[in-house]
Design an enzyme around this catalytic site. Sequence first.
Site, mmCIF file in Angstrom:
data_model
loop_
_atom_site.group_PDB
_atom_site.id
_atom_site.type_symbol
_atom_site.label_atom_id
_atom_site.label_comp_id
_atom_site.label_asym_id
_atom_site.label_seq_id
_atom_site.Cartn_x
_atom_site.Cartn_y
_atom_site.Cartn_z
ATOM 1 N N GLY A 32 0.944 -1.216 0.084
ATOM 2 C CA GLY A 32 0.054 0.177 0.021
ATOM 3 C C GLY A 32 0.882 1.220 0.047
ATOM 4 O O GLY A 32 0.622 2.100 -0.732
ATOM 5 N N HIS A 33 1.943 1.130 0.742
ATOM 6 C CA HIS A 33 2.749 2.629 1.012
ATOM 7 C C HIS A 33 3.494 2.464 -0.579
ATOM 8 O O HIS A 33 3.946 3.695 -0.782
ATOM 9 C CB HIS A 33 3.728 2.143 2.085
ATOM 10 C CG HIS A 33 3.208 2.290 3.456
ATOM 11 N ND1 HIS A 33 3.173 1.128 4.189
ATOM 12 C CD2 HIS A 33 2.599 3.347 4.070
ATOM 13 C CE1 HIS A 33 2.600 1.537 5.550
ATOM 14 N NE2 HIS A 33 2.350 2.670 5.436
ATOM 15 N N GLN A 57 -0.673 10.690 18.167
ATOM 16 C CA GLN A 57 -1.846 10.296 17.482
ATOM 17 C C GLN A 57 -2.412 8.804 18.057
ATOM 18 O O GLN A 57 -3.380 8.301 17.606
ATOM 19 C CB GLN A 57 -1.811 10.136 15.996
ATOM 20 C CG GLN A 57 -1.212 9.150 15.443
ATOM 21 C CD GLN A 57 -0.818 9.197 13.918
ATOM 22 O OE1 GLN A 57 -0.087 10.318 13.466
ATOM 23 N NE2 GLN A 57 -1.332 8.421 12.957
ATOM 24 N N LYS A 144 -6.358 6.047 0.240
ATOM 25 C CA LYS A 144 -7.808 6.081 0.726
ATOM 26 C C LYS A 144 -8.439 5.259 1.845
ATOM 27 O O LYS A 144 -9.330 5.289 2.241
ATOM 28 C CB LYS A 144 -8.535 6.078 -0.927
ATOM 29 C CG LYS A 144 -8.738 7.062 -1.558
ATOM 30 C CD LYS A 144 -9.252 6.667 -3.121
ATOM 31 C CE LYS A 144 -10.821 6.497 -2.896
ATOM 32 N NZ LYS A 144 -11.352 6.503 -4.362
ATOM 33 N N ASP A 146 -7.283 5.182 4.691
ATOM 34 C CA ASP A 146 -7.579 5.953 5.819
ATOM 35 C C ASP A 146 -8.564 7.326 5.262
ATOM 36 O O ASP A 146 -7.959 8.429 5.034
ATOM 37 C CB ASP A 146 -6.304 6.501 6.418
ATOM 38 C CG ASP A 146 -5.605 5.171 7.134
ATOM 39 O OD1 ASP A 146 -6.060 4.853 8.001
ATOM 40 O OD2 ASP A 146 -4.260 5.047 6.469
ATOM 41 N N GLN A 149 -8.904 10.607 7.342
ATOM 42 C CA GLN A 149 -7.669 11.267 7.477
ATOM 43 C C GLN A 149 -7.558 11.809 6.035
ATOM 44 O O GLN A 149 -7.045 13.480 6.128
ATOM 45 C CB GLN A 149 -6.383 10.184 7.713
ATOM 46 C CG GLN A 149 -5.033 10.966 7.244
ATOM 47 C CD GLN A 149 -3.998 9.789 7.998
ATOM 48 O OE1 GLN A 149 -3.755 9.559 9.224
ATOM 49 N NE2 GLN A 149 -3.429 9.175 7.004
ATOM 50 N N VAL A 172 -4.739 -0.639 -1.293
ATOM 51 C CA VAL A 172 -4.246 -2.006 -1.880
ATOM 52 C C VAL A 172 -4.892 -3.074 -1.100
ATOM 53 O O VAL A 172 -4.735 -2.709 0.217
ATOM 54 C CB VAL A 172 -2.797 -1.782 -1.835
ATOM 55 C CG1 VAL A 172 -2.375 -3.135 -2.517
ATOM 56 C CG2 VAL A 172 -2.337 -0.651 -2.953
ATOM 57 N N SER A 182 -0.463 -1.962 8.330
ATOM 58 C CA SER A 182 0.713 -2.171 9.155
ATOM 59 C C SER A 182 0.121 -3.231 10.304
ATOM 60 O O SER A 182 0.879 -4.118 10.830
ATOM 61 C CB SER A 182 1.431 -1.319 9.666
ATOM 62 O OG SER A 182 1.983 -0.422 8.638
ATOM 63 N N ARG A 183 -1.037 -2.939 10.707
ATOM 64 C CA ARG A 183 -1.612 -3.391 11.969
ATOM 65 C C ARG A 183 -2.037 -4.940 11.490
ATOM 66 O O ARG A 183 -2.441 -5.905 12.384
ATOM 67 C CB ARG A 183 -2.796 -2.573 12.607
ATOM 68 C CG ARG A 183 -2.071 -1.576 13.355
ATOM 69 C CD ARG A 183 -3.188 -0.806 14.236
ATOM 70 N NE ARG A 183 -2.841 0.063 14.988
ATOM 71 C CZ ARG A 183 -2.723 1.595 14.623
ATOM 72 N NH1 ARG A 183 -3.273 1.769 13.588
ATOM 73 N NH2 ARG A 183 -2.227 2.520 15.497
HETATM 74 O O1 PAF Z 1 -1.485 7.293 7.754
HETATM 75 C C1 PAF Z 1 -0.270 7.385 8.663
HETATM 76 O O2 PAF Z 1 0.671 6.600 8.370
HETATM 77 C C2 PAF Z 1 -0.087 8.571 9.626
HETATM 78 O O3 PAF Z 1 -1.430 8.727 10.148
HETATM 79 C C3 PAF Z 1 0.564 9.625 9.030
HETATM 80 C C4 PAF Z 1 -0.465 10.377 7.882
HETATM 81 C C5 PAF Z 1 1.821 9.377 8.669
HETATM 82 C C6 PAF Z 1 0.717 10.549 10.273
HETATM 83 O O4 PAF Z 1 1.336 10.241 11.399
#
Ligand code: PAF
Length: 285
Positions: A32-33, A57, A144, A146, A149, A172, A182-183
């Site tokens: 995804g990243h 956060q 998308k 998140d 966010q 993805v 990641s979780r």
């Molecule tokens: O989506 C994330 O991985 C985090 O919320 C971010 C945008 C890097 C902020 O810490």
Amino acid sequence: MVVIQAADALRDRLAQAERVAFVPTMGNLHAGHMSLVEIARRHGDCVVASIFVNRLQFGPNEDFDRYPRTLEADRIELEQRGVDVLFAPREHEMYPVPQLYRVQPPPIADELEGAFRPGFFHGVCTVVLKLFNLVQPDVAVFGKKDRQQLKIVRGMVQQFNLPIHIESAETVRADDGLALASRNNYLSATERVEAPRLYRTLRAIADEIAEGRTDYANLEASGRADLAKHGWKVDYIAVRHGLGLRIPHPEGLDHPHLLIVLGAATLGSTRLIDNVDVVPKDGED
Ligand code: PAF
């Protein structure tokens, strides 16, 4: 690729860049990243990724301490994907003690994720604003997956007049539909088999809406019940309008194509979130 930890070294390196495209992350990178990195490469001559596990956060009972930190593996992956700069600041570089100023996000930040993770979006917006100020990107890419966010960061950029274009990336998924996150690493083998039910539930609700159902509350309730029956602890299953994430009109006056279905639920000790568009639209969020 250079790895930079200090703000002044970052500034020096980026002074040579024409157009900076930025991918903020908390590390433990997955495909995804990498899709965010790919998009960033199309939008800038210099791609910066950041890795910073943002204490602000995480709630007091959340997984800040056990959040997977895999810097060396992440570094190798980012280098292979053509990232130019990895910014991996230390805690003191990002936060004075204490960080007294915080971004106050809008009321929508208290709904959905914010209702179950109080302060989450204060933390996200504060770190994202700081990272934006440090990196000063022309473009920043958010996933998308998140969705809330992404919307809140877009709003922050607009309302603070930040000269940054926000690009979004499609979620993805693994072959069985589970959104990469990641979780997911926390899931046991049995939970991993069960985990795609969250996506299937959201997709099933979205498909019903696409076929004309407008009794959103019933659809949400049956989605919640189905997940609960299979051992999930559900935080929310919510049909929302894609623009601004408001609750849709109860009489079904919103165009179904503009609706999205979001969910968050915990399986074992792993909290997963996901969302789907009633009608998938590439490149729009
Ligand atoms: O989506 C994330 O991985 C985090 O919320 C971010 C945008 C890097 C902020 O810490």
